[in-house]
Design a protein around this motif. Structure first.
Motif, PDB file in Angstrom:
ATOM      1  N   LEU A 104      17.143  87.039 -12.580  1.00 13.29           N
ATOM      2  CA  LEU A 104      15.978  87.585 -13.275  1.00 13.29           C
ATOM      3  C   LEU A 104      15.492  88.891 -12.667  1.00 13.29           C
ATOM      4  O   LEU A 104      14.957  89.742 -13.367  1.00 13.29           O
ATOM      5  CB  LEU A 104      14.835  86.557 -13.253  1.00 13.29           C
ATOM      6  N   THR A 105      15.636  89.041 -11.343  1.00 15.84           N
ATOM      7  CA  THR A 105      15.145  90.246 -10.678  1.00 15.84           C
ATOM      8  C   THR A 105      16.239  91.282 -10.445  1.00 15.84           C
ATOM      9  O   THR A 105      15.934  92.443 -10.148  1.00 15.84           O
ATOM     10  CB  THR A 105      14.508  89.876  -9.323  1.00 15.84           C
ATOM     11  N   ALA A 120      14.768  87.979 -21.628  1.00 19.48           N
ATOM     12  CA  ALA A 120      14.159  87.596 -20.351  1.00 19.48           C
ATOM     13  C   ALA A 120      14.872  88.261 -19.178  1.00 19.48           C
ATOM     14  O   ALA A 120      14.233  88.766 -18.250  1.00 19.48           O
ATOM     15  CB  ALA A 120      14.185  86.080 -20.196  1.00 19.48           C
ATOM     16  N   PHE A 121      16.195  88.289 -19.210  1.00 13.04           N
ATOM     17  CA  PHE A 121      16.950  88.855 -18.092  1.00 13.04           C
ATOM     18  C   PHE A 121      16.801  90.371 -18.006  1.00 13.04           C
ATOM     19  O   PHE A 121      16.758  90.935 -16.925  1.00 13.04           O
ATOM     20  CB  PHE A 121      18.437  88.483 -18.205  1.00 13.04           C
ATOM     21  N   MET A 192      14.137  77.364 -12.827  1.00 12.84           N
ATOM     22  CA  MET A 192      15.375  77.501 -12.064  1.00 12.84           C
ATOM     23  C   MET A 192      15.271  78.577 -10.987  1.00 12.84           C
ATOM     24  O   MET A 192      15.639  78.365  -9.828  1.00 12.84           O
ATOM     25  CB  MET A 192      16.535  77.813 -13.014  1.00 12.84           C
ATOM     26  N   TYR A 193      14.729  79.742 -11.351  1.00 13.71           N
ATOM     27  CA  TYR A 193      14.776  80.899 -10.459  1.00 13.71           C
ATOM     28  C   TYR A 193      13.432  81.253  -9.816  1.00 13.71           C
ATOM     29  O   TYR A 193      13.324  82.285  -9.158  1.00 13.71           O
ATOM     30  CB  TYR A 193      15.301  82.114 -11.234  1.00 13.71           C
ATOM     31  N   PRO A 205      10.015  86.761 -10.238  1.00 12.24           N
ATOM     32  CA  PRO A 205      10.177  87.471 -11.528  1.00 12.24           C
ATOM     33  C   PRO A 205       8.809  87.714 -12.181  1.00 12.24           C
ATOM     34  O   PRO A 205       8.422  87.047 -13.144  1.00 12.24           O
ATOM     35  CB  PRO A 205      11.025  86.484 -12.339  1.00 12.24           C
ATOM     36  N   LEU A 206       8.069  88.665 -11.642  1.00  9.61           N
ATOM     37  CA  LEU A 206       6.677  88.862 -12.044  1.00  9.61           C
ATOM     38  C   LEU A 206       6.539  89.211 -13.526  1.00  9.61           C
ATOM     39  O   LEU A 206       5.568  88.790 -14.175  1.00  9.61           O
ATOM     40  CB  LEU A 206       6.038  89.937 -11.177  1.00  9.61           C
TER      41      LEU A 206
END
Length: 689
Positions: A104-105, A120-121, A192-193, A205-206
Motif C-alpha cells: 500500500l505504501t 487503493a494501491f 492485512m497491511y 497507509p495514511l
C-alpha cells in the motif's frame, strides 16, 4: 458482483443499517411515529429494504441506500466536500524503504495483487463517491428526519432514545478476512497491511485510512506515527544515559554512593513510638547506587535535550500537518457553524443578527452563566476528590512505613527495604485509583458538557476535550507532582511529635536520605506499565468478549453463515468520543515523557514500546473488532494542538524544577566546588544544623 454489502439486487450499496424490534412498537402512537419516519426518509430520497434477524425474528434490520443524485444534493447542503469533485492535486511523498514498506505504501503495478484493488494501491484521488462520504451524507440526513409532531421529535438519536429504534450503524466495506482471488475491499487491505502486529515496523497507509475512516482518524494515526518516529532517537539517548550510569556506578564518579556505603552514620528515627528503631545511613547504599543511574551529569544534559526535543517535535508536526492538509484537501474545511439540534430545542428566545440579517435562537446569559458555575463547581469537586485520593495514598505510605518499623518478624524488611516496599505498594495503589477515576470522570464530563448545551458541535467537542484533559491531568500527575516537589518539604526535625498527629502524619512522609528521585521513578514505572497493560488488554479482549456473549445469547454457531449486517450487529459500538479517549491517553503519556524526564529517563523507552503496540492494537480494533465509525472531516488536531503545546511548555519548567529542587545533582556540584572534602557531603546535608 460488488465486494461491498448490497441490497438483494446485488447493485445498490448499503450505506446504513437501522435496527428495531417488533415487540417495541407496542402502542399505536409508537407505530405511527415509526411509519412516519420511514415515509419521511423515502420522501427525502433514501431507499430501504427490510430483513429479519436469522437468530431472532423479533429483530428487524432496515438497510438504507442513498442514490447518487441524493448524495450530490445533500453533500452540497451539508457542505461535505466530495473527493472526486474537490481535489486539485495530491503532493508527492517519498516512498519508504523496502523494510518499512507494504504494497500500500510502495505499490508495484506488476504485482498480481495490484490488479485486485488498483484504486487503493495506487493511492490516486478517487474518481467516484467513496463509501465514507456516502455514510457522512446519510448520517446527516437521518439526524434531521422529522417523525413526530413535537419540536423535539426528530432525528435518529431521538428515535433510539425513545426506544422506537434499538440501534443504527454504518457497515464496513465487506469482511476483513483475506481472500486469494477476486477483488479486495479497503477493509481487507487495512486489516492485512495495517491492523496486524506483523506490520509493527511498516509505514502506515495514511491515504487509505483517510479514505476509509475519515480525516479525524487519519490525523490521529498520523500524529501517533510521527510521535513514535521521534521517540526512537529519544529512546536511544535514554538507553545511553542508563548505560552510562550503570557502568560508572562503581567508579570514582559515584563517590557520594561510595561514601554512603562505607559510612557509620546512624540516622535519627522517623517514627515517634517507643523503641522506634534507628536507621543506619549505609542501609541506603543500594538506593544510592540506583539513584546515581538516574541522577548524574549525563541525565541532566539528557533532560535539557528532551526539552528541546519536545519543542522541535511540535514544530515539525505543524509542518507535517500542513502537508497532510494539502494531501487530503483540508484547506477549505472549516469548523461547522450549523447549530446543534440539542441547542435549538432549548433555545426558545430569538434575536436579530445583523451579519446574517436573520433571527437566531439563543439562550439567555443568566442561564449560561448558571450552567458554567455548576460545571466549575463540579470540576473543582472532582479535582478535590482526586487530590484527596493522592493524599490518602501518601498517608498509607506513612502507615506502611510505621507498621513495618514496629515489626520484628522480618528484620531485613523492616530495616533495609522498608522504604522501597512502601513506595512500590503506594505506586500500585495510585495506579488502581487512576483507572477507577478514569471510568468516573469521563461520564461526568459528558453530563456537564450536555448540561452546558453548546451552540455548535465544534464548541461542544472543544469544551469536552478541555474537561477530559483537566481531569486526566489531575488524576495522572497529582501523585508525581507531590513526590517531585512537595514530599519531605514539610518535615521539621526528628522528635517533632506534633507532626505525627497532624493530617495523618503526612508531614513525616519523607524521602530516602539519597533523595526522592527513586520514589518518583518507581511511581512513573508503575503508572506507565499499568496504563499500557490495562489499555491494550481491554481494547483487545473486551470487544471479543462482548461479541462472544451476544453470539451465545442469540445461539449463533457459525458467524460466516449469517449476513454481514447481522455479524456487525454483534460487534461493540464505535463510541462517539472514541478519538477523544485515545488522544487523552496519548497526550497524558506525552506529558510523562516531558514532565519528569530528569527523574525518569526510562520514559521514552517505555513510551516507544507501548506506542508501537498501541498503534497496532488500535488499528486492529477499528478494522476488525468494532463497528465502522461515522467518518468526520476535520482541519487539524484542533484543541489537542493547544494542549500539546501547553504540555511542551510545562515540561520545560518542570524539568528545570526537578533538577533544581528534587535532584541532588546541583547540591553535589555546588558542594564539590565550595568544599574540597567530598566525604563530608552527607554529614553536612543530613544535619539539622
Amino acid at each position: 458482483m460488488s465486494v461491498h454489502p448490497t441490497f438483494k439486487d446485488g447493485k445498490r450499496l448499503i450505506d446504513f443499517i437501522l435496527v428495531y424490534k417488533l415487540s417495541a412498537l407496542v402502542t399505536e402512537e409508537l407505530e405511527t411515529k415509526f411509519k412516519r419516519f420511514i415515509s419521511t426518509i423515502e420522501i427525502l430520497g433514501l431507499e430501504y429494504e427490510s430483513e429479519s434477524f436469522t437468530a431472532d425474528e423479533d429483530v428487524i434490520f432496515i438497510k438504507i441506500h442513498a442514490p447518487v443524485k441524493v448524495i450530490l444534493i445533500y453533500a452540497e447542503i451539508f457542505d461535505i466536500g466530495l473527493a472526486y469533485k474537490n481535489f486539485e492535486f495530491r503532493p508527492y511523498r517519498k516512498k519508504p524503504g523496502t523494510w518499512f514498506a507494504t504494497p500500500l505504501t510502495r505499490p508495484n503495478i506488476y504485482d498480481p495483487i495490484y490488479t485486485r484493488a488498483p484504486e487503493a494501491f495506487s493511492g490516486d484521488i478517487p474518481n467516484y463517491i467513496i463509501t465514507s462520504e456516502r455514510i457522512m451524507v446519510v448520517n446527516q440526513i437521518l439526524r434531521r428526519v422529522v417523525w413526530g409532531d413535537r419540536q423535539s421529535e426528530y432525528g435518529l438519536h431521538r428515535l433510539i432514545k425513545y426506544k422506537i429504534l434499538t440501534d443504527a450503524f454504518p457497515l464496513h466495506d465487506g469482511n476483513y478476512q483475506w481472500t486469494t482471488t477476486g477483488p479486495l475491499n479497503d477493509r481487507q487491505l487495512l486489516a492485512m497491511y495495517w491492523g496486524s502486529f506483523s506490520c509493527w515496523h511498516k509505514k502506515q497507509p495514511l491515504n487509505l485510512i483517510d479514505k476509509y475512516f475519515g480525516t479525524e482518524y487519519a490525523l490521529y494515526f498520523a500524529w501517533v506515527g510521527m510521535y513514535i518516529k521521534y521517540l526512537i532517537p529519544a529512546a536511544v539517548l535514554s538507553t545511553l544515559v542508563l548505560l552510562y550510569g550503570f557502568f560508572t556506578m562503581y567508579t570514582d564518579l559515584n563517590y557520594q554512593s561510595h561514601a554512603i556505603c562505607k559510612t557509620r552514620i546512624v540516622m535519627c528515627p522517623r517514627c515517634h513510638f517507643k523503641q522506634c528503631p534507628v536507621e543506619a545511613l549505609s542501609n541506603s547504599c543500594y538506593m544510592a547506587n540506583i539513584n546515581y543511574i538516574f541522577d548524574n551529569w549525563c541525565a541532566v544534559i539528557f533532560s535539557a535535550i528532551m526539552s528541546l526535543w519536545a519543542t522541535v517535535f511540535m514544530e515539525l508536526w505543524q509542518r507535517e500537518e500542513s502537508i497532510l492538509e494539502f494531501q487530503w484537501n483540508l484547506k477549505n474545511v472549516k469548523h461547522s457553524l450549523i447549530l446543534r439540534p440539542e441547542f435549538i430545542e432549548v433555545a426558545k428566545h430569538k434575536k436579530y443578527c445583523p451579519i446574517t440579517d436573520k433571527m437566531h435562537p439563543y439562550i439567555p446569559k443568566i442561564k449560561i452563566t448558571t450552567r458554567y458555575v455548576v460545571t466549575i463547581a463540579s470540576l473543582a469537586l472532582l479535582l478535590f476528590i482526586v487530590i484527596l485520593a493522592t493524599f490518602g495514598v501518601m498517608v498509607y505510605h506513612v502507615a506502611v512505613h510505621e507498621a513495618m518499623a514496629k515489626s520484628y518478624s522480618f528484620p531485613i524488611v523492616t530495616d533495609r527495604y522498608r522504604n522501597m516496599i512502601g513506595s512500590f505498594s503506594g505506586a500500585i495503589l495510585t495506579g488502581i485509583f487512576i483507572f477507577i477515576f478514569k471510568a468516573i470522570y469521563g461520564k461526568v464530563a459528558i453530563l456537564l458538557n450536555d448540561m452546558e448545551n453548546h451552540r455548535t458541535q465544534h464548541s461542544y467537542n472543544s469544551a469536552f476535550i478541555y474537561k477530559c484533559y483537566a481531569l486526566a491531568f489531575a488524576n495522572n500527575y497529582s501523585a508525581a507532582f507531590y513526590i517531585a516537589f512537595f514530599k519531605g518539604k514539610f518535615y521539621s526535625y526528628p522528635g517533632d511529635l506534633e507532626q505525627f498527629n497532624y493530617l495523618g502524619g503526612i508531614q513525616t512522609d519523607i524521602c530516602d536520605p539519597t533523595g526522592c528521585l527513586i520514589d518518583l521513578a518507581i511511581l512513573l514505572i508503575i503508572i506507565m506499565i499499568f496504563r499500557a497493560i490495562g489499555s491494550n488488554f481491554s481494547q483487545l479482549f473486551k470487544p471479543k468478549l462482548k461479541k462472544r456473549m451476544l453470539q451465545k445469547t442469540y445461539k449463533i454457531n457459525d458467524l460466516n453463515a449469517i449476513p454481514q449486517w447481522e455479524n456487525e450487529y454483534l460487534l461493540p459500538k464505535s463510541e462517539d468520543f472514541f478519538m477523544i479517549e485515545e488522544y487523552t491517553d496519548m497526550v497524558i503519556q506525552y506529558g510523562f515523557v516531558n514532565f519528569f524526564i530528569m527523574g525518569f529517563p526510562l520514559a521514552p523507552i517505555l513510551a516507544l514500546l507501548n506506542n508501537i503496540s498501541e498503534l497496532r492494537v488500535d488499528a486492529l480494533k477499528v478494522t476488525k473488532n468494532f463497528r465502522r465509525p461515522i467518518p468526520v472531516k476535520v482541519a487539524g488536531l484542533g484543541a489537542w494542538f493547544a494542549i500539546l503545546q501547553a504540555t511542551t511548555y510545562i515540561g520545560v519548567v518542570t524539568n528545570a524544577l526537578v533538577i533544581a529542587f528534587t535532584s541532588g545533582f546541583m547540591e553535589k556540584v555546588l558542594y564539590s566546588n565550595l568544599y574540597s572534602k567530598r566525604d563530608s557531603y552527607f554529614n553536612v546535608t543530613l544535619s539539622i544544623e
